[in-house]
Design a protein around this motif. Sequence first.
Motif, short mmCIF file in Angstrom:
data_model
loop_
_atom_site.label_atom_id
_atom_site.label_comp_id
_atom_site.label_asym_id
_atom_site.label_seq_id
_atom_site.Cartn_x
_atom_site.Cartn_y
_atom_site.Cartn_z
N VAL A 24 0.81 -1.23 0.00
CA VAL A 24 0.00 0.00 0.00
C VAL A 24 0.84 1.28 0.00
O VAL A 24 0.32 2.37 0.17
CB VAL A 24 -1.02 0.02 1.17
CG1 VAL A 24 -2.00 -1.13 1.05
CG2 VAL A 24 -0.32 0.00 2.52
N ARG A 25 2.16 1.13 -0.24
CA ARG A 25 3.00 2.33 -0.34
C ARG A 25 2.71 3.08 -1.64
O ARG A 25 2.09 2.54 -2.55
CB ARG A 25 4.48 1.95 -0.28
CG ARG A 25 4.90 1.32 1.04
CD ARG A 25 6.35 0.89 1.01
NE ARG A 25 6.55 -0.17 0.02
CZ ARG A 25 7.72 -0.49 -0.52
NH1 ARG A 25 8.82 0.17 -0.19
NH2 ARG A 25 7.82 -1.48 -1.39
N VAL A 30 7.50 2.15 -3.97
CA VAL A 30 7.56 0.79 -4.49
C VAL A 30 8.64 0.67 -5.57
O VAL A 30 9.27 -0.38 -5.72
CB VAL A 30 6.17 0.36 -5.02
CG1 VAL A 30 6.24 -0.98 -5.74
CG2 VAL A 30 5.19 0.27 -3.86
N ALA A 31 8.87 1.76 -6.30
CA ALA A 31 9.88 1.75 -7.36
C ALA A 31 11.27 1.43 -6.81
O ALA A 31 12.12 0.90 -7.52
CB ALA A 31 9.90 3.10 -8.08
N ALA A 32 11.49 1.69 -5.53
CA ALA A 32 12.79 1.40 -4.89
C ALA A 32 12.93 -0.07 -4.54
O ALA A 32 14.00 -0.52 -4.15
CB ALA A 32 12.96 2.26 -3.64
N GLY A 33 11.84 -0.84 -4.66
CA GLY A 33 11.89 -2.27 -4.39
C GLY A 33 10.67 -2.74 -3.63
O GLY A 33 10.17 -2.04 -2.75
N LYS A 34 10.18 -3.92 -4.01
CA LYS A 34 9.03 -4.52 -3.34
C LYS A 34 9.24 -6.03 -3.23
O LYS A 34 10.13 -6.58 -3.87
CB LYS A 34 7.74 -4.20 -4.08
CG LYS A 34 7.63 -4.84 -5.47
CD LYS A 34 6.29 -4.46 -6.11
CE LYS A 34 6.12 -5.05 -7.48
NZ LYS A 34 5.94 -6.48 -7.55
N MET A 61 -1.02 -7.49 3.77
CA MET A 61 -0.85 -6.07 3.52
C MET A 61 0.53 -5.61 3.98
O MET A 61 0.96 -5.96 5.09
CB MET A 61 -1.94 -5.27 4.26
CG MET A 61 -3.35 -5.79 4.03
SD MET A 61 -3.86 -5.88 2.31
CE MET A 61 -4.04 -4.16 1.94
N VAL A 62 1.21 -4.82 3.13
CA VAL A 62 2.58 -4.39 3.39
C VAL A 62 2.71 -2.89 3.14
O VAL A 62 2.09 -2.36 2.20
CB VAL A 62 3.57 -5.13 2.45
CG1 VAL A 62 4.99 -4.66 2.65
CG2 VAL A 62 3.48 -6.63 2.65
N CYS A 63 3.53 -2.21 3.95
CA CYS A 63 3.91 -0.82 3.67
C CYS A 63 5.35 -0.63 4.14
O CYS A 63 6.09 -1.59 4.27
CB CYS A 63 2.96 0.17 4.33
SG CYS A 63 3.08 0.23 6.14
N ARG A 64 5.74 0.61 4.40
CA ARG A 64 7.13 0.86 4.79
C ARG A 64 7.42 0.34 6.20
O ARG A 64 8.41 -0.34 6.42
CB ARG A 64 7.44 2.36 4.71
CG ARG A 64 8.92 2.67 4.93
CD ARG A 64 9.18 4.16 4.83
NE ARG A 64 8.64 4.88 5.96
CZ ARG A 64 9.27 5.06 7.13
NH1 ARG A 64 10.48 4.57 7.30
NH2 ARG A 64 8.71 5.71 8.11
N MET A 86 1.46 -7.24 7.67
CA MET A 86 2.85 -7.63 7.89
C MET A 86 3.49 -6.60 8.81
O MET A 86 3.74 -5.46 8.41
CB MET A 86 3.64 -7.73 6.57
CG MET A 86 5.03 -8.33 6.78
SD MET A 86 5.97 -8.54 5.26
CE MET A 86 6.80 -6.94 5.17
N SER A 87 3.74 -7.00 10.05
CA SER A 87 4.30 -6.10 11.05
C SER A 87 5.71 -5.67 10.67
O SER A 87 6.47 -6.46 10.12
CB SER A 87 4.30 -6.77 12.43
OG SER A 87 5.05 -7.97 12.38
N GLY A 88 6.03 -4.41 10.93
CA GLY A 88 7.38 -3.92 10.66
C GLY A 88 7.60 -3.46 9.23
O GLY A 88 8.56 -2.74 8.95
N GLY A 89 6.73 -3.88 8.31
CA GLY A 89 6.80 -3.44 6.93
C GLY A 89 8.12 -3.75 6.24
O GLY A 89 8.88 -4.62 6.64
#
Length: 98
Positions: A24-25, A30-34, A61-64, A86-89
């Motif tokens: 969800v970033r 996301v362009a920096a890596g996923k 679900m994932v973010c930074r 996802m805890s900690g992202g």
Amino acid sequence: MKEITPKEVETLIQEGKKLNIIDVREVDEVAAGKIPGAVNIPLGTIESYMNELNKTTEYIMVCRSGGRSGRATLFLESEGYNVINMSGGMLAWEGDIE
């Protein structure tokens, strides 16, 4: 709210499990890596993509850092979706990225 650690996600990927990961970033983040195979749906647009998600499918679900994905998880959960935060992202992610 259900949670999973980045290490648990990495292990599931290594075991060959088919995961449905939503990042969800923002697009530039996301362009920096996923996580390989993750689909990017920025948090601000998640509501407009709900009709493309299946309520019986499990989504991770994932973010930074875990905050935005936590908000997305709570929102989708309240709408009847099967979601896990996802805890900690990505800050805690040690696996491969694409």
